[in-house]
Design a protein around this motif. Structure first.
Motif, PDB file in Angstrom:
ATOM      1  N   LEU A 120      -3.699 159.878  46.960  1.00 41.45           N
ATOM      2  CA  LEU A 120      -2.541 160.750  47.284  1.00 41.45           C
ATOM      3  C   LEU A 120      -1.851 161.175  45.909  1.00 41.45           C
ATOM      4  CD1 LEU A 120      -1.460 160.180  51.218  1.00 41.45           C
ATOM      5  CD2 LEU A 120      -3.291 162.166  49.791  1.00 41.45           C
ATOM      6  N   PRO A 121      -1.127 159.822  45.284  1.00 42.62           N
ATOM      7  CA  PRO A 121      -0.622 160.493  43.509  1.00 42.62           C
ATOM      8  C   PRO A 121      -1.369 160.691  43.040  1.00 42.62           C
ATOM      9  CG  PRO A 121      -0.641 158.330  44.652  1.00 42.62           C
ATOM     10  CD  PRO A 121      -1.307 158.648  45.523  1.00 42.62           C
ATOM     11  N   GLU A 122      -2.363 160.957  42.794  1.00 43.74           N
ATOM     12  CA  GLU A 122      -3.645 161.831  41.499  1.00 43.74           C
ATOM     13  C   GLU A 122      -3.418 163.587  42.176  1.00 43.74           C
ATOM     14  OE1 GLU A 122      -6.908 160.124  41.087  1.00 43.74           O
ATOM     15  OE2 GLU A 122      -8.767 160.656  42.557  1.00 43.74           O
ATOM     16  N   LEU A 123      -3.335 163.377  43.737  1.00 41.46           N
ATOM     17  CA  LEU A 123      -3.674 164.708  44.265  1.00 41.46           C
ATOM     18  C   LEU A 123      -2.434 165.816  43.785  1.00 41.46           C
ATOM     19  CD1 LEU A 123      -5.502 164.338  47.864  1.00 41.46           C
ATOM     20  CD2 LEU A 123      -6.660 164.822  45.316  1.00 41.46           C
ATOM     21  N   ALA A 178      -6.414 158.280  33.501  1.00 44.76           N
ATOM     22  CA  ALA A 178      -5.304 159.625  32.561  1.00 44.76           C
ATOM     23  C   ALA A 178      -5.960 160.323  31.695  1.00 44.76           C
ATOM     24  CB  ALA A 178      -4.361 158.175  31.549  1.00 44.76           C
ATOM     25  N   GLU A 179      -6.846 160.184  31.524  1.00 44.56           N
ATOM     26  CA  GLU A 179      -7.803 160.680  30.382  1.00 44.56           C
ATOM     27  C   GLU A 179      -8.308 161.169  30.922  1.00 44.56           C
ATOM     28  OE1 GLU A 179     -11.000 158.831  27.696  1.00 44.56           O
ATOM     29  OE2 GLU A 179      -9.218 157.632  26.999  1.00 44.56           O
ATOM     30  N   ASP A 189     -10.652 152.510  35.092  1.00 44.16           N
ATOM     31  CA  ASP A 189      -9.669 152.004  35.111  1.00 44.16           C
ATOM     32  C   ASP A 189      -8.360 152.928  35.039  1.00 44.16           C
ATOM     33  OD1 ASP A 189      -9.351 152.428  32.051  1.00 44.16           O
ATOM     34  OD2 ASP A 189     -10.833 151.348  32.499  1.00 44.16           O
ATOM     35  N   LEU A 190      -7.216 152.566  35.121  1.00 48.19           N
ATOM     36  CA  LEU A 190      -6.065 153.156  35.228  1.00 48.19           C
ATOM     37  C   LEU A 190      -5.976 154.162  33.411  1.00 48.19           C
ATOM     38  CD1 LEU A 190      -2.970 151.446  36.090  1.00 48.19           C
ATOM     39  CD2 LEU A 190      -3.471 153.280  36.886  1.00 48.19           C
ATOM     40  N   GLY A 191      -6.030 153.618  32.404  1.00 45.14           N
ATOM     41  CA  GLY A 191      -6.128 154.403  30.641  1.00 45.14           C
ATOM     42  C   GLY A 191      -7.671 155.617  31.073  1.00 45.14           C
ATOM     43  N   SER A 192      -8.363 155.110  31.601  1.00 45.91           N
ATOM     44  CA  SER A 192      -9.621 155.541  31.944  1.00 45.91           C
ATOM     45  C   SER A 192      -8.793 157.033  32.478  1.00 45.91           C
ATOM     46  CB  SER A 192     -10.641 155.373  32.240  1.00 45.91           C
ATOM     47  OG  SER A 192     -11.627 154.439  31.760  1.00 45.91           O
ATOM     48  N   LEU A 251       1.216 158.821  33.135  1.00 44.29           N
ATOM     49  CA  LEU A 251      -0.220 158.376  34.056  1.00 44.29           C
ATOM     50  C   LEU A 251      -0.875 159.768  34.254  1.00 44.29           C
ATOM     51  CD1 LEU A 251      -1.932 156.187  34.746  1.00 44.29           C
ATOM     52  CD2 LEU A 251      -0.004 155.892  37.571  1.00 44.29           C
ATOM     53  N   PHE A 252      -0.204 160.732  35.306  1.00 46.45           N
ATOM     54  CA  PHE A 252      -1.037 161.897  35.324  1.00 46.45           C
ATOM     55  C   PHE A 252      -0.090 163.079  34.363  1.00 46.45           C
ATOM     56  CE2 PHE A 252       0.033 159.230  39.039  1.00 46.45           C
ATOM     57  CZ  PHE A 252      -1.425 159.278  39.132  1.00 46.45           C
ATOM     58  N   PRO A 253      -0.436 162.943  33.126  1.00 49.61           N
ATOM     59  CA  PRO A 253      -0.489 164.202  31.843  1.00 49.61           C
ATOM     60  C   PRO A 253      -0.605 165.629  33.077  1.00 49.61           C
ATOM     61  CG  PRO A 253      -2.499 163.289  31.440  1.00 49.61           C
ATOM     62  CD  PRO A 253      -1.205 162.408  32.662  1.00 49.61           C
TER      63      PRO A 253
END
Length: 495
Positions: A456-459, A433-434, A428-431, A246-248
Motif C-alpha cells: 500500500l505505501p507505494e500505491l 525508487a528508480e 531492493d529499495l534503491g531499485s 523513497l517515492f519520487p
C-alpha cells in the motif's frame, strides 16, 4: 550479555574476478531475530549460502556455540542445527505433509521406516506451529503458500535446528498468512532459537527483529538494535546515500480517456470491473491476494478470454481480441511472475527487450541484428540498466535490472497503456525508487498506467487514483487523497 550462538568472522568469497563478500562479520544470539538487509547484489544470499553449507568461504571462520563450524554441504549444516527456509519453497507437492517434513531425515531401523516415530515427530512440530488446518496426511500441493511455508518450518524443527534462516518469507504470502508467520517466529524466538530474517520490507524488519546488519557491496557496513533506529537511517546505510524521496513524484497531468472497461467479467474472476483510464495517469489497484487483480489485467490484455463486458481502447471495442492485437493497440503487460512468464532468463537482454516487436527489424525474412543491438543499448542507457552489454544473459542481472528490462520491452513495443502487475516485487529499495521515478516519467510523457500492488505505501506514494478489488469486484476509482490505508483494507476485506 549472552554468548553468541553464531559467529562469522572475516568471511570472504569471490567468483572469478568478482568479489561477492569482503571480510563480513555477523554475530547472532539464541532467542534473537537478527535481520540481514541490503540491496540486491549486496551479498546476503552468498553469505547465507556459506552459512547453510552450499558454498565454502575463501577466507574467514565460523563458530556455532563456541565450536568451529565448517559444514561440507547443506545436509552437514542441517545436521549441525542450521536450517534454511528459502523464498522459493522446496517441497515435493505430490507428497503428504508428513513425507515432506521427514524427507531426507527418515528414522530407519534395519531398512524399515519407523512410521510411528515419524507421526510423533511431525505431530510435535505441527503442534508447536499451532496451525490446525495442516494435517500430516494432507498432500502438500493442496495447501496454501503460507501453509506450505510452515511445513518447511516443521521440517526444520524435526531436524532440531538451533538456527533458522528465513529468506524473503512473505514475498508470496497474504497479509493474514504473513501475520501468522510473524507469530510463529516470535514463538520460535521465545523457545531460544536464533533467527536470521532477510527482507526488503523494512516495516517487517521493525515488526519482528531485535537487531539488524546491513550488507552493501559485499561488506557489512552497519549493525545495531532495531529499536531506536530510524527507517531513514537504515535506508541510507543500505544504499550508501540519503534516500530523501523513497517515492519520487514526477509532475504529470492526466488527459483524455484512452482505456475503458464496462462490466468486464470472466469465470471465476473478475466478476465485474468498470474503469476509465486517462493518458498521463497512474491508477493503482489494491486488494488481497486472490481477489482478482492479476486476472483483471490478464483479461484486459486478452491473455484470458472474457465472459461478458467490454474493453475499449481509444473508444474502439474489439471482440475476440488477442495479445497480439492488444500490442498493436498500444497495450503492454508486465507479469507479476518475472521468472516464470515475464522474462526468458536464459536469453540475452536484447532478446527480452525486442521479442514482442521483432517486425521492425525484419526484411526479406532476415533480422537486422546490428540495429536491434543498438536499440537495446539505447534503452539500457535511458533506463539506467546496469549490465555489461545487450548480449548479457538476463538471468545474470539483479532483480531490479531485470524488472527494468521487462519495462523496456513495453516501451520498445511503443505501448501507450502499461499494465504493471506487482512491478517492484522482490527488488531492493534503491531499485524500487528508480522504478517509481521511471513510472512517474512515463506518466509525464503521456503514458497511461495501471499498477497492481500488494504494498500500500507505494500505491499511496505514486498513484493518482486507487481502486480496490474485493472478491472479483472492482470498486470505483477515487483520488488517493480520498483513501487511507485503513479504508483500503476495509474495502478489500469486504468491510
Amino acid at each position: 550479555m549472552t554468548t553468541p550462538l553464531l559467529e562469522m568472522h572475516g568471511v570472504s568469497k569471490s567468483f572469478g574476478a568478482s568479489r561477492a563478500l569482503d571480510n563480513v562479520s555477523l554475530a547472532l544470539r539464541g532467542g534473537e531475530v537478527h535481520a540481514l538487509i541490503g540491496e540486491n547484489g549486496a551479498g546476503k544470499s552468498t553469505l547465507m549460502k556459506i552459512l547453510s553449507g552450499a558454498y565454502r568461504p575463501d577466507q574467514g571462520r565460523m563458530e556455532i556455540g563456541g565450536v568451529a563450524y565448517a559444514p561440507r554441504g547443506p545436509r552437514g549444516a542441517r545436521n549441525l542445527g542450521v536450517a534454511m527456509i528459502y523464498q522459493e519453497l522446496t517441497l515435493a507437492p505430490h507428497l503428504s505433509v508428513e513425507a515432506n517434513v521427514m524427507l531426507g531425515q527418515e528414522r530407519v531401523v534395519a531398512g524399515f521406516i519407523r512410521r510411528k516415530e515419524h507421526r510423533r515427530l511431525v505431530a510435535q512440530a505441527l503442534e508447536l506451529l499451532d496451525h490446525p488446518d495442516i494435517r500430516p496426511e494432507t498432500v502438500a500441493g493442496n495447501l496454501s503458500v503460507g501453509a506450505q511455508q510452515l511445513v518447511e518450518v516443521a521440517r526444520a524443527l524435526v531436524a532440531d535446528a538451533r538456527l533458522i534462516v528465513f529468506d524473503e518469507p512473505t514475498s508470496s504470502l497474504t497479509e493474514r498468512d504473513a501475520e501468522r508467520l510473524f507469530e510463529i517466529i516470535e514463538r520460535l524466538r521465545a523457545k531460544g532459537l536464533a533467527i536470521v530474517y532477510i527482507s526488503h520490507f523494512l516495516e517487517e524488519v521493525r515488526r519482528v527483529a531485535q537487531h539488524y546488519t546491513v550488507l552493501r557491496d559485499g561488506r557489512s557496513v552497519a549493525t545495531g538494535p532495531v529499536a531506536g533506529t530510524e527507517l531513514a537511517t537504515m535506508i541510507g546505510q543500505m544504499v550508501g546515500r540519503d534516500l530523501t524521496e523513497l517515492f519520487p513524484r514526477v509532475p504529470h497531468e492526466p488527459g483524455e480517456p484512452i482505456l475503458e472497461l464496462t462490466e468486464l467479467s470472466r469465470r471465476p474472476i473478475p466478476k465485474k470491473a468498470d474503469l476509465v483510464l486517462r493518458r498521463g495517469e497512474i491508477l493503482g489497484i489494491a486488494g488481497l491476494v486472490g481477489a482478482g487483480r492479476t486476472e483483471l489485467l490478464r483479461a484486459i490484455f486478452s491473455l484470458d478470454s472474457v465472459r461478458s463486458g467490454s474493453v475499449c481502447v481509444r473508444g474502439i471495442s474489439s471482440r475476440n481480441a488477442t495479445p497480439r492485437l492488444r500490442i498493436r493497440q498500444g497495450l503492454g503487460y508486465l507479469s507479476e511472475d518475472r521468472k516464470g512468464e515475464g522474462l526468458a532468463l536464459g536469453r540475452s537482454i536484447e532478446d527480452n527487450m525486442t521479442y514482442s516487436a521483432l517486425d521492425q527489424y525484419s526484411r526479406w525474412g532476415w533480422l537486422d541484428l546490428g540495429r536491434r543491438k543498438s536499440d537495446a543499448a539505447g534503452w539500457m542507457t535511458k533506463l539506467r540498466i546496469k549490465a555489461i552489454s545487450p548480449s548479457q544473459v538476463i538471468g545474470d542481472l539483479s532483480g531490479g535490472n531485470q524488472q527494468k528490462v521487462a519495462i523496456a520491452r513495453l516501451l520498445h513495443q511503443d505501448a501507450e497503456v502499461l499494465l504493471l502487475d506487482e512491478p517492484t516485487r522482490g527488488i531492493d529499495l534503491g531499485s524500487k525508487a528508480e522504478i517509481y521515478r521511471l513510472i512517474g516519467e512515463l506518466a509525464a510523457q503521456g503514458k497511461a498506467i495501471i499498477m497492481v500492488s500488494s504494498y500500500l505505501p507505494e500505491l499511496f506514494g505514486i498513484c493518482d487514483r486507487i481502486a480496490v478489488m474485493t472478491r472479483g469486484v472492482l470498486s470505483k476509482a477515487r483520488p488517493v487523497s480520498d483513501w487511507t490505508e485503513h479504508s483500503v483494507m476495509e474495502v478489500a476485506t469486504g468491510g
